[in-house]
Enzyme design. Structure first.
Site, PDB file in Angstrom:
ATOM      1  N   LYS A 153     -64.162  -2.724  82.790  1.00 35.57           N
ATOM      2  CA  LYS A 153     -65.334  -2.173  82.892  1.00 35.57           C
ATOM      3  C   LYS A 153     -65.674  -0.837  81.930  1.00 35.57           C
ATOM      4  O   LYS A 153     -64.438  -0.263  81.414  1.00 35.57           O
ATOM      5  CB  LYS A 153     -65.536  -1.755  84.299  1.00 35.57           C
ATOM      6  CG  LYS A 153     -64.464  -1.021  84.793  1.00 35.57           C
ATOM      7  CD  LYS A 153     -64.945  -0.284  86.258  1.00 35.57           C
ATOM      8  CE  LYS A 153     -63.994   0.706  86.770  1.00 35.57           C
ATOM      9  NZ  LYS A 153     -64.212   1.249  88.083  1.00 35.57           N
ATOM     10  N   GLY A 154     -66.894  -0.433  81.535  1.00 34.52           N
ATOM     11  CA  GLY A 154     -66.872   0.724  80.707  1.00 34.52           C
ATOM     12  C   GLY A 154     -68.250   1.565  81.472  1.00 34.52           C
ATOM     13  O   GLY A 154     -68.450   1.188  82.509  1.00 34.52           O
ATOM     14  N   VAL A 159     -66.962  -6.527  82.438  1.00 32.24           N
ATOM     15  CA  VAL A 159     -66.667  -7.684  81.878  1.00 32.24           C
ATOM     16  C   VAL A 159     -66.098  -8.693  82.904  1.00 32.24           C
ATOM     17  O   VAL A 159     -65.066  -8.417  83.449  1.00 32.24           O
ATOM     18  CB  VAL A 159     -65.734  -7.690  80.765  1.00 32.24           C
ATOM     19  CG1 VAL A 159     -65.431  -9.097  79.927  1.00 32.24           C
ATOM     20  CG2 VAL A 159     -66.218  -6.906  79.352  1.00 32.24           C
ATOM     21  N   LYS A 174     -69.717 -10.486  79.433  1.00 33.21           N
ATOM     22  CA  LYS A 174     -69.920  -8.946  79.360  1.00 33.21           C
ATOM     23  C   LYS A 174     -71.455  -8.626  79.566  1.00 33.21           C
ATOM     24  O   LYS A 174     -72.322  -8.983  79.030  1.00 33.21           O
ATOM     25  CB  LYS A 174     -69.878  -8.523  77.718  1.00 33.21           C
ATOM     26  CG  LYS A 174     -69.768  -7.037  77.593  1.00 33.21           C
ATOM     27  CD  LYS A 174     -69.216  -6.787  76.308  1.00 33.21           C
ATOM     28  CE  LYS A 174     -69.534  -4.969  76.153  1.00 33.21           C
ATOM     29  NZ  LYS A 174     -68.836  -4.659  74.810  1.00 33.21           N
ATOM     30  N   ASP A 270     -63.469   1.471  65.182  1.00 33.11           N
ATOM     31  CA  ASP A 270     -62.927   1.573  66.771  1.00 33.11           C
ATOM     32  C   ASP A 270     -61.516   0.774  66.946  1.00 33.11           C
ATOM     33  O   ASP A 270     -61.444   0.131  68.189  1.00 33.11           O
ATOM     34  CB  ASP A 270     -63.934   1.362  67.992  1.00 33.11           C
ATOM     35  CG  ASP A 270     -63.547   1.959  69.334  1.00 33.11           C
ATOM     36  OD1 ASP A 270     -62.759   3.100  69.260  1.00 33.11           O
ATOM     37  OD2 ASP A 270     -63.914   1.571  70.298  1.00 33.11           O
ATOM     38  N   LYS A 272     -58.057  -0.110  67.966  1.00 35.99           N
ATOM     39  CA  LYS A 272     -56.967   0.239  68.840  1.00 35.99           C
ATOM     40  C   LYS A 272     -56.558  -0.736  69.563  1.00 35.99           C
ATOM     41  O   LYS A 272     -57.218  -1.821  69.571  1.00 35.99           O
ATOM     42  CB  LYS A 272     -57.603   1.691  69.693  1.00 35.99           C
ATOM     43  CG  LYS A 272     -58.892   1.207  70.642  1.00 35.99           C
ATOM     44  CD  LYS A 272     -59.333   2.216  71.126  1.00 35.99           C
ATOM     45  CE  LYS A 272     -60.664   1.915  72.361  1.00 35.99           C
ATOM     46  NZ  LYS A 272     -61.061   2.918  72.950  1.00 35.99           N
ATOM     47  N   ASN A 275     -58.887  -2.794  71.896  1.00 36.40           N
ATOM     48  CA  ASN A 275     -59.825  -3.545  71.422  1.00 36.40           C
ATOM     49  C   ASN A 275     -59.526  -4.686  70.835  1.00 36.40           C
ATOM     50  O   ASN A 275     -60.047  -5.450  70.074  1.00 36.40           O
ATOM     51  CB  ASN A 275     -60.760  -2.606  70.684  1.00 36.40           C
ATOM     52  CG  ASN A 275     -61.688  -1.787  71.442  1.00 36.40           C
ATOM     53  OD1 ASN A 275     -61.792  -1.609  72.584  1.00 36.40           O
ATOM     54  ND2 ASN A 275     -62.304  -0.752  70.660  1.00 36.40           N
ATOM     55  N   ASP A 288     -65.143  -5.972  71.044  1.00 33.33           N
ATOM     56  CA  ASP A 288     -65.867  -4.657  71.102  1.00 33.33           C
ATOM     57  C   ASP A 288     -66.405  -4.166  69.978  1.00 33.33           C
ATOM     58  O   ASP A 288     -65.818  -3.060  69.398  1.00 33.33           O
ATOM     59  CB  ASP A 288     -65.013  -3.430  71.912  1.00 33.33           C
ATOM     60  CG  ASP A 288     -65.028  -3.947  73.497  1.00 33.33           C
ATOM     61  OD1 ASP A 288     -65.785  -4.683  73.788  1.00 33.33           O
ATOM     62  OD2 ASP A 288     -64.185  -3.118  74.092  1.00 33.33           O
ATOM     63  N   THR A 332     -61.756   7.009  68.776  1.00 32.62           N
ATOM     64  CA  THR A 332     -60.828   7.156  69.910  1.00 32.62           C
ATOM     65  C   THR A 332     -59.857   8.432  69.537  1.00 32.62           C
ATOM     66  O   THR A 332     -59.626   8.450  68.440  1.00 32.62           O
ATOM     67  CB  THR A 332     -59.877   6.051  70.260  1.00 32.62           C
ATOM     68  OG1 THR A 332     -60.652   4.903  70.783  1.00 32.62           O
ATOM     69  CG2 THR A 332     -59.017   6.481  71.395  1.00 32.62           C
TER      70      THR A 332
END
Length: 511
Positions: A153-154, A159, A174, A270, A272, A275, A288, A332
């Site tokens: 979740k965001g 998701v 999503k 982004d 990382k 992701n 993402d 990030t």
């Protein structure tokens, strides 16, 4: 194309990527010898290849390019067009028949009848060419799926693992709340993510199958990667890290994915471990893309002549995003590049900075500039040096090689104009001695260092995902309907279904 197929096609705001960027046909004449190329396609205006770049057959030739592969001794899954698929299938059938004939004994030849040959599995399935994606009117809706469990979740959505009714196939869905996107000013990010997912066709980028919207939500139905987050896979390893060979493998796959995005005119911004998803085979899948930035149309890729007579010229991916510079403060905390902190604008060079941070984290289980507080982290990013102590246990006696230290330092150069990748993009990274053992064209056929645990064949148990707390608001898929016309804020979000040629594991060739 039949009349029914023509009627099923839908004009959408998202346009397929230019044929010359998503297909290898425009580039392969640079890398294949003249004996295998009958007639190279004419170069389009604005992208002329000098004659001195013609490649003659070389003894012991080894290409470090994503766009070539050895098709004589290897059984490949990546093909450029449907005719190639048919030819390869015929060759596989002929080889299968020959093997069967050699195994037949004299007594079996005198038998009145022989048992039929078993079905031959397809070796060519998913195609990665520009014309292998078919965009159609959306064929499903929320009620076409059954919610199994939440995967993540965001701030604007969740998701879920869902199962399609009828087929039983699992997907990652999503779901983004329109209300939260309006509240947080993130509508453009959702549109950017749909554009990238709907036009991308790469083995290391997650696949989109459906996108649609209801009155309150936006939906992305994507490939379910049962290996879970790469970050969690690292955290569960001894020392939370990999040895140098393992880190090199995954850095190579990330480089190939970033190269493709840059060719398409997009900056990822982004990168990382959170992701990066792991396919059930252990290969990575980038996901993402809401922070990604793109230019339309992308610039023409350039050609960089090799300094070695035994190596072909390389592709300049930087020229595809050369005119793209943005001033937004995104990323990030531990992965943000110096130029982003300074607010002087940033380019595709930020992706190579994040690659350097990721490579270091894979080796040590932590990022190189992490501080106790945010300001300390930013200060270390701007002024700190990269240190290379011994790796954590069980690799405590291992110190990264000199070429490994070299590529990390060059990727983490404070000056974006002197950073590795600033000259020709991904080609600079792939040409570094650190990747000398890697054949980028055959990455997909190598055995990854991490093979995810799979207890059930379809991964429905989601053992590689964190257990999520219960949802605060239950999502009712059964009673949520697709809307064809929405308010002007979301009118550019397309409800579409994507068909990928050869993307069916159930297809077989009957001999």
């Amino acid at each position: 194309m039949t009349r029914e197929e023509e009627d099923d096609q839908v004009p959408v705001a998202i346009k397929a990527p230019p044929r010359s960027y998503a297909s290898v046909s425009r580039l392969k004449s640079l890398f294949l010898d003249h004996a295998t190329v009958v007639e190279p396609p004419p170069a389009p205006p604005g992208f002329e290849v000098p004659n001195e770049f013609g490649i003659l057959p070389q003894k012991g030739f080894k290409s470090n390019s994503w766009f070539t592969s050895d098709t004589q001794n290897k059984s490949i899954r990546r093909v450029a067009s449907a005719p190639n698929t048919k030819l390869l299938q015929q060759q596989q059938v002929q080889q299968h028949q020959k093997r069967q004939l050699h195994q037949v004994s004299a007594s079996s030849l005198r038998a009145p009848s022989a048992s039929p040959l078993p079905p031959l599995p397809r070796t060519c399935r998913r195609m990665y060419s520009s014309n292998s994606i078919k965009i159609r009117q959306v064929e499903v809706g929320p009620s076409s799926f059954v919610k199994i469990r939440m995967l993540g979740k965001g701030d604007v959505g969740h998701v879920h693992m869902v199962q399609q009714k009828g087929t039983g196939k699992l997907y990652a869905m999503k779901v983004l709340s329109k209300r939260e996107m309006v509240k947080r000013n993130k509508i453009k990010r959702a549109l950017a993510e749909q554009e990238i997912l709907a036009t991308s066709n790469h083995p290391f980028i997650v696949t989109l199958y459906h996108s649609f919207q209801s009155q309150d939500y936006l939906y992305f139905v994507m490939e379910y990667c049962m290996g879970g987050e790469f970050f969690r896979a690292l955290q569960l390893r001894p020392g939370k890290c990999l040895d140098e060979d393992g880190a090199r493998f995954y850095a190579a796959e990330v480089t190939a994915a970033l190269e493709y995005l840059h060719l398409q005119g997009h900056i990822y911004r982004d990168l990382k471990p959170e992701n990066i998803l792991l396919h059930q085979s252990g290969h990575i899948m980038l996901t993402d893309f809401d922070l990604s930035k793109g230019t339309s149309p992308p610039g023409n890729p350039g050609v960089v002549k090799s300094g070695s007579p035994h190596m072909p010229p390389s592709i300049d991916t930087r020229s595809c995003v050369n005119d793209l510079r943005t001033n937004s403060f995104v990323g990030t905390e531990e992965y943000i590049a110096p130029e982003v902190i300074q607010g002087c604008g940033h380019t595709s060079a930020v992706d190579w900075w994040t690659l350097g941070i990721l490579l270091y984290e894979m080796l040590y289980g932590t990022t190189p500039f992490k501080g106790t507080k945010r300001n300390e982290t930013f200060s270390n990013i701007l002024t700190g040096d990269v240190n290379f102590p011994e790796q954590p246990a069980p690799y405590q006696r291992c110190v990264p090689s000199s070429v490994c230290k070299s590529i990390v330092r060059k990727l983490l150069h404070k000056d974006e104009h002197r950073r590795l990748g600033s000259r020709a993009g991904a080609s600079d990274i792939k040409a570094h001695p650190f990747f000398k053992p890697v054949n980028f064209a055959l990455l997909r056929h190598c055995v990854p260092p991490i093979i995810p645990l799979v207890q059930k064949a379809n991964g429905i148990d989601a053992v590689n995902f964190r257990k999520m707390p219960p949802e605060s608001i239950s999502l009712d898929l059964e009673n949520d309907d697709v809307v064809t016309k929405s308010d002007h804020l979301f009118d550019k979000f397309n409800s579409i279904t994507l068909h990928h040629d050869g993307d069916s594991d159930s297809e077989e060739l009957e001999v």
